[in-house]
Design an enzyme around this catalytic site. Structure first.
Site, short mmCIF file in Angstrom:
data_model
loop_
_atom_site.label_atom_id
_atom_site.label_comp_id
_atom_site.label_asym_id
_atom_site.label_seq_id
_atom_site.Cartn_x
_atom_site.Cartn_y
_atom_site.Cartn_z
CG HIS A 1 -0.34 0.19 2.52
ND1 HIS A 1 -1.17 0.38 3.55
CD2 HIS A 1 0.80 0.31 2.87
CE1 HIS A 1 -0.49 0.48 4.88
NE2 HIS A 1 0.91 0.51 4.13
CB CYS B 1 3.35 5.16 5.00
SG CYS B 1 3.76 4.05 6.53
CG HIS C 1 5.52 0.30 2.70
ND1 HIS C 1 4.79 1.58 2.29
CD2 HIS C 1 4.84 -0.15 4.03
CE1 HIS C 1 3.88 1.85 3.31
NE2 HIS C 1 3.91 0.84 4.22
CG HIS D 1 2.54 -3.64 6.32
ND1 HIS D 1 3.42 -3.30 6.91
CD2 HIS D 1 1.92 -2.42 5.71
CE1 HIS D 1 3.62 -2.07 7.16
NE2 HIS D 1 2.71 -1.48 6.25
CG ASP E 1 -2.40 -13.34 -0.50
OD1 ASP E 1 -1.63 -12.79 0.30
OD2 ASP E 1 -2.12 -14.71 -0.96
CG HIS E 2 0.97 -12.41 -3.03
ND1 HIS E 2 0.54 -13.17 -1.92
CD2 HIS E 2 2.28 -12.38 -3.27
CE1 HIS E 2 1.66 -13.64 -1.43
NE2 HIS E 2 2.83 -13.39 -2.02
CD GLU F 1 0.47 -1.11 8.97
OE1 GLU F 1 -0.41 -0.38 8.21
OE2 GLU F 1 1.05 -0.46 9.85
#
Ligand SMILES: [Zn+2]
Lengths: 143, 146
Positions: free
Chosen positions: B19, B38, B44, B46, B84-85, B128
């Site tokens: 994100h 951020c 980047h 998580h 996801d991904h 997170e």
């Protein structure tokens, strides 16, 4: 109000099987947990007690006392046992997280006389757990 | 009459996503001041952990509030497949014009899982990283639930 939480771990085996279901239904509903030879878990139990600290001792309850209650009511009953066959409280129900948490609540609630049992959380694995509360109690522990 | 005890089932899921915290409502400098690292334009990522709690009657025939296979499939289909991904900013329409902070991710997941038909969604907690987590129980968490 203050919440105190004590954690214990026990290991036990179990299996899921309802004799009123067909073999095929048992397999479909319970999946791998229906293996007739059973399987086991390392359970983690977190017991939270709510209360006001005693003005003299500063404690809601003596943790030693809670430790002894957990040893007597949970460890001696369930640790290194087969939950279906060796724990009478579970013999007529499926030993899911939900049912084990409820049985543990029913065992502990009458024994905890200093403070009030607030929550029983039982982890079957780090990714699966059940919480038992008194109905109407706020889950987050606010009062 | 209400049962004397209330049971909840908790389940943890994982997804990895990237994100970037950035809003068109602020200038470049303001974005950098508010979001710091951020705000890096390339984003980047998580490893998120999503903890879902549902409540309901424990079915005496199965010992379950809801069958895990059904809950897992629902979360997989309604959240994990979309998150996801992925890049939360680019791939999840809800974050086209809403900053994908974990607060907003938590609310978005709650809205999606609220529709689970087999139990009542109680709350969603999102980690997170191992060091911070966010929890959402709806607008009226103590409201009239069955
Ligand atoms: Zn099992």
């Amino acid at each position: 109000m203050v919440l105190i939480t004590r954690k214990i771990e026990f290991s036990a085996s179990h299996l899921y099987h309802n004799p009123s279901f067909s073999a095929e239904e048992n397999r479909r509903i319970f999946g791998k947990c229906n293996n007739p030879h059973g399987h086991g878990h390392n359970y983690t139990l977190e017991v939270s007690v709510a209360g006001e600290p005693d003005p003299v001792t500063g404690m809601v309850l003596d943790l030693k006392e809670l430790k002894e209650i957990l040893e007597r009511e949970v460890m001696q009953r369930m640790d290194h046992r087969h939950l279906n066959y060796e724990v009478p409280e579970l013999s007529r129900q499926i030993p899911t997280c939900e049912n084990i948490a409820r049985v543990i609540w029913q065992l502990l609630d009458p024994k905890i006389t200093h403070g009030k049992l607030h929550r029983v959380r039982l982890y079957e694995s780090p990714d699966l757990f059940a919480d038992c509360y008194r109905n109407g109690a706020v889950a987050a522990g606010k009062s | 009459m209400n049962a004397p005890l209330k049971l909840e089932l908790g389940r943890r899921y994982r997804f990895s996503a990237s994100h970037r915290l950035h809003t068109a409502h602020l200038t470049e400098e303001e974005n950098y001041r508010v979001f710091g690292k951020c705000n890096n334009p390339y984003g980047h990522g998580h490893n998120y952990v999503v903890e879902v709690s549902v409540s309901g009657k424990v079915d005496p025939a199965t010992g379950m509030i809801a069958n895990l296979a059904d809950l897992d499939a629902f979360v997989q289909h309604h959240v994990l497949e979309d998150f996801d991904h992925k890049s939360l900013n680019e791939d999840v329409p809800a974050f086209r014009d809403k900053v994908p902070t974990t607060e907003n991710v938590c609310i978005e997941i709650f809205q999606r899982l609220k529709k689970f038909p087999l139990a009542t969604l109680e709350r969603v907690r999102v980690e997170e990283t191992g060091k911070n987590s966010f929890e959402y129980a709806g607008e009226n968490p103590e409201g009239n639930r069955p």
